[in-house]
Design a protein around this motif. Structure first.
Motif, PDB file in Angstrom:
ATOM      1  N   PHE A   1      -3.713   6.942  -3.281  1.00 27.14           N
ATOM      2  CA  PHE A   1      -4.966   6.212  -3.493  1.00 27.14           C
ATOM      3  C   PHE A   1      -6.121   7.131  -3.105  1.00 27.14           C
ATOM      4  O   PHE A   1      -6.028   7.868  -2.118  1.00 27.14           O
TER       5      PHE A   1
ATOM      6  N   ILE B   1     -10.241   7.266  -2.272  1.00 24.41           N
ATOM      7  CA  ILE B   1     -11.542   6.643  -2.049  1.00 24.41           C
ATOM      8  C   ILE B   1     -12.485   7.806  -1.724  1.00 24.41           C
ATOM      9  O   ILE B   1     -12.353   8.438  -0.679  1.00 24.41           O
TER      10      ILE B   1
ATOM     11  N   THR C   1      -5.091   8.837   0.313  1.00 25.43           N
ATOM     12  CA  THR C   1      -4.026   8.208   1.095  1.00 25.43           C
ATOM     13  C   THR C   1      -2.736   8.347   0.310  1.00 25.43           C
ATOM     14  O   THR C   1      -2.652   7.908  -0.837  1.00 25.43           O
TER      15      THR C   1
ATOM     16  N   ALA D   1       0.281   6.756  -0.019  1.00 28.18           N
ATOM     17  CA  ALA D   1       0.901   5.494   0.404  1.00 28.18           C
ATOM     18  C   ALA D   1       2.423   5.543   0.271  1.00 28.18           C
ATOM     19  O   ALA D   1       3.142   4.946   1.066  1.00 28.18           O
TER      20      ALA D   1
ATOM     21  N   PRO E   1       5.669  -0.104  10.246  1.00 27.77           N
ATOM     22  CA  PRO E   1       4.395  -0.624  10.749  1.00 27.77           C
ATOM     23  C   PRO E   1       3.409  -0.935   9.628  1.00 27.77           C
ATOM     24  O   PRO E   1       3.603  -0.513   8.485  1.00 27.77           O
ATOM     25  N   SER E   2       2.382  -1.668   9.968  1.00 30.23           N
ATOM     26  CA  SER E   2       1.327  -1.983   9.022  1.00 30.23           C
ATOM     27  C   SER E   2       0.749  -0.671   8.477  1.00 30.23           C
ATOM     28  O   SER E   2       0.518   0.268   9.233  1.00 30.23           O
ATOM     29  N   GLY E   3       0.567  -0.599   7.162  1.00 33.37           N
ATOM     30  CA  GLY E   3       0.011   0.598   6.545  1.00 33.37           C
ATOM     31  C   GLY E   3       1.060   1.638   6.185  1.00 33.37           C
ATOM     32  O   GLY E   3       0.730   2.713   5.685  1.00 33.37           O
ATOM     33  N   SER E   4       2.338   1.323   6.392  1.00 36.35           N
ATOM     34  CA  SER E   4       3.392   2.316   6.129  1.00 36.35           C
ATOM     35  C   SER E   4       3.780   2.378   4.645  1.00 36.35           C
ATOM     36  O   SER E   4       4.538   3.257   4.247  1.00 36.35           O
ATOM     37  N   GLY E   5       3.290   1.425   3.831  1.00 35.51           N
ATOM     38  CA  GLY E   5       3.540   1.508   2.385  1.00 35.51           C
ATOM     39  C   GLY E   5       4.419   0.401   1.820  1.00 35.51           C
ATOM     40  O   GLY E   5       4.765   0.432   0.635  1.00 35.51           O
ATOM     41  N   LYS E   6       4.745  -0.616   2.623  1.00 36.50           N
ATOM     42  CA  LYS E   6       5.674  -1.669   2.173  1.00 36.50           C
ATOM     43  C   LYS E   6       5.143  -2.408   0.943  1.00 36.50           C
ATOM     44  O   LYS E   6       5.854  -2.557  -0.060  1.00 36.50           O
ATOM     45  N   SER E   7       3.895  -2.870   1.031  1.00 37.14           N
ATOM     46  CA  SER E   7       3.346  -3.649  -0.088  1.00 37.14           C
ATOM     47  C   SER E   7       3.185  -2.769  -1.323  1.00 37.14           C
ATOM     48  O   SER E   7       3.473  -3.211  -2.448  1.00 37.14           O
ATOM     49  N   THR E   8       2.740  -1.539  -1.132  1.00 40.27           N
ATOM     50  CA  THR E   8       2.603  -0.617  -2.272  1.00 40.27           C
ATOM     51  C   THR E   8       3.954  -0.422  -2.947  1.00 40.27           C
ATOM     52  O   THR E   8       4.061  -0.436  -4.180  1.00 40.27           O
TER      53      THR E   8
ATOM     54  N   GLN F   1       1.694 -10.859  -0.810  1.00 35.86           N
ATOM     55  CA  GLN F   1       1.130 -11.319   0.468  1.00 35.86           C
ATOM     56  C   GLN F   1       0.045 -12.364   0.270  1.00 35.86           C
ATOM     57  O   GLN F   1      -0.260 -13.124   1.183  1.00 35.86           O
TER      58      GLN F   1
HETATM   59  P1  ADP Z   1       1.938  -2.095   4.406  1.00 36.91           P
HETATM   60  O1  ADP Z   1       2.238  -3.146   3.390  1.00 36.91           O
HETATM   61  O2  ADP Z   1       3.146  -1.431   4.976  1.00 36.91           O
HETATM   62  O3  ADP Z   1       1.034  -2.596   5.483  1.00 36.91           O
HETATM   63  P2  ADP Z   1       0.359  -0.901   2.265  1.00 36.91           P
HETATM   64  O4  ADP Z   1       1.319  -0.566   1.181  1.00 36.91           O
HETATM   65  O5  ADP Z   1      -0.466  -2.115   2.103  1.00 36.91           O
HETATM   66  O6  ADP Z   1       1.140  -0.912   3.665  1.00 36.91           O
HETATM   67  O7  ADP Z   1      -0.627   0.333   2.460  1.00 36.91           O
HETATM   68  C1  ADP Z   1      -0.180   1.667   2.584  1.00 36.91           C
HETATM   69  C2  ADP Z   1      -1.398   2.588   2.661  1.00 36.91           C
HETATM   70  O8  ADP Z   1      -2.048   2.628   1.400  1.00 36.91           O
HETATM   71  C3  ADP Z   1      -2.439   2.122   3.668  1.00 36.91           C
HETATM   72  O9  ADP Z   1      -3.017   3.268   4.261  1.00 36.91           O
HETATM   73  C4  ADP Z   1      -3.440   1.388   2.799  1.00 36.91           C
HETATM   74  O10 ADP Z   1      -4.726   1.424   3.389  1.00 36.91           O
HETATM   75  C5  ADP Z   1      -3.402   2.180   1.509  1.00 36.91           C
HETATM   76  N1  ADP Z   1      -3.692   1.367   0.319  1.00 36.91           N
HETATM   77  C6  ADP Z   1      -2.920   0.358  -0.173  1.00 36.91           C
HETATM   78  N2  ADP Z   1      -3.459  -0.156  -1.307  1.00 36.91           N
HETATM   79  C7  ADP Z   1      -4.605   0.538  -1.524  1.00 36.91           C
HETATM   80  C8  ADP Z   1      -5.626   0.490  -2.548  1.00 36.91           C
HETATM   81  N3  ADP Z   1      -5.548  -0.381  -3.563  1.00 36.91           N
HETATM   82  N4  ADP Z   1      -6.646   1.357  -2.460  1.00 36.91           N
HETATM   83  C9  ADP Z   1      -6.725   2.257  -1.448  1.00 36.91           C
HETATM   84  N5  ADP Z   1      -5.805   2.368  -0.460  1.00 36.91           N
HETATM   85  C10 ADP Z   1      -4.761   1.515  -0.486  1.00 36.91           C
END
Ligand code: ADP
Ligand code: MG
Length: 233
Positions: free
Chosen positions: A26, A28, A33, A35, A54-61, A105
């Motif tokens: 990603f 910005i 980042t 991810a 942990p939060s931010g580790s890439g699970k949702s991505t 989520q």
């Molecule tokens: P988790 O679900 O484990 O908390 P995420 O997959 O949400 O982690 O995020 C992984 C990393 O990618 C984080 O640093 C988050 O800030 C970044 N990130 C996720 N989606 C976006 C996006 N759409 N734009 C910019 N950064 C993103």
């Protein structure tokens, strides 16, 4: 030679989901980042795979890329042996509809429909409407008493469980769920875990991102993410 061909065919069929070396970046401004940095995993029918970290580790991505809701920058995903990555949206949508039940989520429910109307809509779209099954589903996520509620009237945990019922409405071969037991009490969590285990026994596959140790403990495998990589140690 013939034997080799047969073995390959069996292996392809054994995996509901194959994820090969996924990368997702990603940007910005000038900030990048990473991810996902080369994440691979597989889920077979009748398996629960937990994604932790942990939060931010890439699970949702990861879950977004696995279901074709987001395109990875590298690597690819196969679902039931069919390539999902870098296919036209119409193809991805069809593969998604046939193979996945998805709990994100947030944004899983139509706000102007009640819980039961949301589930009913999902069943009608999949042409599997069955009022008895809807009652069983509502009961198994502990929401029988909230069937007539609108999403804005639900607590965070109730909203997640209503979203889970919608994700399960069409009885999908693969459930992909982001924090399915977030914000629920222990008793409700155990009930959801029992529901997942019943689905596993019936041969369904599940990929679940979770912070819950109780849920991860029941998984067949745990994929632990750290800074977008599978943490092997
Ligand atoms: P988790 O679900 O484990 O908390 P995420 O997959 O949400 O982690 O995020 C992984 C990393 O990618 C984080 O640093 C988050 O800030 C970044 N990130 C996720 N989606 C976006 C996006 N759409 N734009 C910019 N950064 C993103
Ligand atoms: Mg997340």
């Amino acid at each position: 030679m013939a034997i080799n061909v047969q073995i390959v065919a069996v292996e392809v069929n054994m995996h509901a989901l194959d994820v090969h070396e996924l990368y997702r970046f990603f940007h910005i401004g000038d900030d990048e980042t990473a991810a996902l940095r080369g994440v691979s995993l597989h889920v077979a029918p009748g398996e629960i795979v937990a994604v932790t970290g942990p939060s931010g580790s890439g699970k949702s991505t990861l879950l977004h890329c696995v279901t074709g809701l987001d395109e990875p920058d590298g690597g690819h995903v196969e679902v039931a042996g069919a390539r999902l990555t870098r296919r036209p949206e119409a193809v991805r949508a069809r593969l998604r509809a046939v193979n996945f039940g998805i709990l994100l989520q947030s944004g899983n429910l139509f706000p102007h429909l009640t819980v039961s109307q949301n589930i009913r809509l999902q069943m009608l779209l999949a042409k599997v409407f069955d009022s008895k099954r809807m009652i069983i589903l509502l009961d198994s996520v502990g929401l029988a008493h909230r069937a007539a509620a609108f999403p804005t009237e639900l607590s965070g945990g109730e909203m997640a469980r209503a979203g889970l019922a919608v994700a399960l409405a069409a009885d999908p071969p693969i459930l992909v769920a982001d924090e399915p037991t977030a914000e629920v009490d222990r008793e409700t969590e155990m009930r959801l875990i029992e529901h997942f285990e019943a689905r596993r026994r019936a041969g369904f596959a599940m990929l679940l991102a979770t912070h819950s140790e109780a849920l991860a403990a029941r998984a067949d495998r745990i994929v632990e993410l750290k800074d977008g990589r599978v943490d092997s140690g």
